[in-house]
Design a protein around this motif. Sequence first.
Motif, PDB file in Angstrom:
ATOM      1  N   HIS A  40       0.767  -1.147  -0.138  1.00 26.30           N
ATOM      2  CA  HIS A  40       0.011   0.188  -0.033  1.00 26.30           C
ATOM      3  C   HIS A  40       0.754   1.247   0.062  1.00 26.30           C
ATOM      4  O   HIS A  40       1.994   1.062   0.073  1.00 26.30           O
ATOM      5  CB  HIS A  40      -0.942  -0.277   1.112  1.00 26.30           C
ATOM      6  N   TRP A  63      -6.702  -3.660   0.719  1.00 27.64           N
ATOM      7  CA  TRP A  63      -6.521  -4.834  -0.206  1.00 27.64           C
ATOM      8  C   TRP A  63      -7.442  -5.951   0.267  1.00 27.64           C
ATOM      9  O   TRP A  63      -7.192  -7.004  -0.259  1.00 27.64           O
ATOM     10  CB  TRP A  63      -5.095  -5.317  -0.184  1.00 27.64           C
ATOM     11  N   GLY A 105      -2.020   4.475   4.243  1.00 31.26           N
ATOM     12  CA  GLY A 105      -3.140   3.297   3.976  1.00 31.26           C
ATOM     13  C   GLY A 105      -2.655   2.311   4.859  1.00 31.26           C
ATOM     14  O   GLY A 105      -2.020   2.259   5.860  1.00 31.26           O
TER      15      GLY A 105
END
Length: 470
Positions: free
Chosen positions: A193, A202, A197
């Motif tokens: 990421h 994901w 994040g």
Amino acid sequence: MLTSFIEGLLCCLTSKPANTVVPVETSEPADGYEFVEVKPGRVLRVRHIIPDRPVVEEPSLGGIVSCKRKITVYRNGQLFIENLGERASAELKTCQNGETEPNSTVEVELTDCRKSSPPVSIPETRSDSLTVGNNGASETGSAGETPAAGQAEQTQQPRKRRRKPKRSVVIDCERRISSCKGTHADVALFFIHGVGGSLDIWGSQLDFFSRLGYEVIAPDLAGHGASSSPHITAAYTFYALAEDMRLIFKRYAKKRNILIGHSYGVSFCTFLAHEFPDQIHKMVMINGGGPTALEPSLCSIFNLPTCVLHCLSPLLAWSFLKAGFARQGSREKQLLKEYNAFNVSSFVLRAMMSGQYWPEGDEVYHAELTVPVLLVHGMHDKFVPVEEDQRMTEILLMAFLKVLEDGSHMVMLECPETVNTLLHEYFLWEPVTLPPPKKEPKTRPETAKAQTDNIIPEPAKVRPATARQN
């Protein structure tokens, strides 16, 4: 907003951080989550899913792609790329625009990471001459034509000195690219990421590909998610984070590995592709930007003191929602909160933005990559213009660009089904190896054969009769 303002004011008065920099508490089950100590006191959370494969297949041989190109950098900053591999370039051009261009030459100017990237120009071979008049208009004519009446005669241009290249890089290798299925035990997917994040962004991709039988690995960067957050700026430089990803990769890597990066995470994927070229089979760049060296901006809001950034955190979160999503409804707000997409301390955010210094990652660095790359871009992305991904496509040796009209910067959260299908099709893709051309047997021409047939052999020379009598 008021709470964050009061906490920021107390931070300025007491000279203490407004929030304690510790790993985020998580209520998720421990199954599939590991904590890896990459350095003493530096612990990263990693989601590692090893699926139960009822059927294990042997991977196919795939196709061989010839990777040949010459990269020349001149002293004036000009970059000259000449693609020499016929099959690699032909297949690449066919997948991009449906036309076949076996050999192409790309000539660009090395750009500064602080400036916008101009488009790459691909010069075409022309049989006619091109001249520029005094008014700047272009005039085209054949070599044998004379200028029309009333036009100024062209003066002979002085001979230009041959430029000496600063350095040249020649790439001459072959890559075997094969389909990567979930039933192949030698395949691993790595998801990395970007800033602000966590591995939670994901979530849809990890569940989708693990159900298909793929082994997936997704780490939290230092200071993000549930990884440890040291209160030192040097812990968040590009080189420190890249070393973390290198250790994580060495721990979980298989024979054929696929890297999937988002935003800042694309830079770490590029770094790993250079470090382990034989182990990286394919790569995916999602809204990663152009092939420019990283350098922190001097005039940025993230250069403000940490306490001020903490006061502005609600405004920053609102700005990220506006720029990172194509729509700003309740669904997007819920995604932002549910997937922990922008939940990072002000200190870590400031250190991450100021630590993005990577001068080696320029256009030459990216042009040296021989791994096939899929670029995914959200049409409404306000952080990364589409021109930067287009430039990246032209610089890379084997690259395929896909623009999603309904997505923005967080495209994997906005349209996960589309992204999952696109990635899966790319994982299954393999080049078609063309059979070598058959060599025709060499035969004598008909004319030569006819001439030999008409030749009458000469009679044998004999001694005269008088000579025999003597």
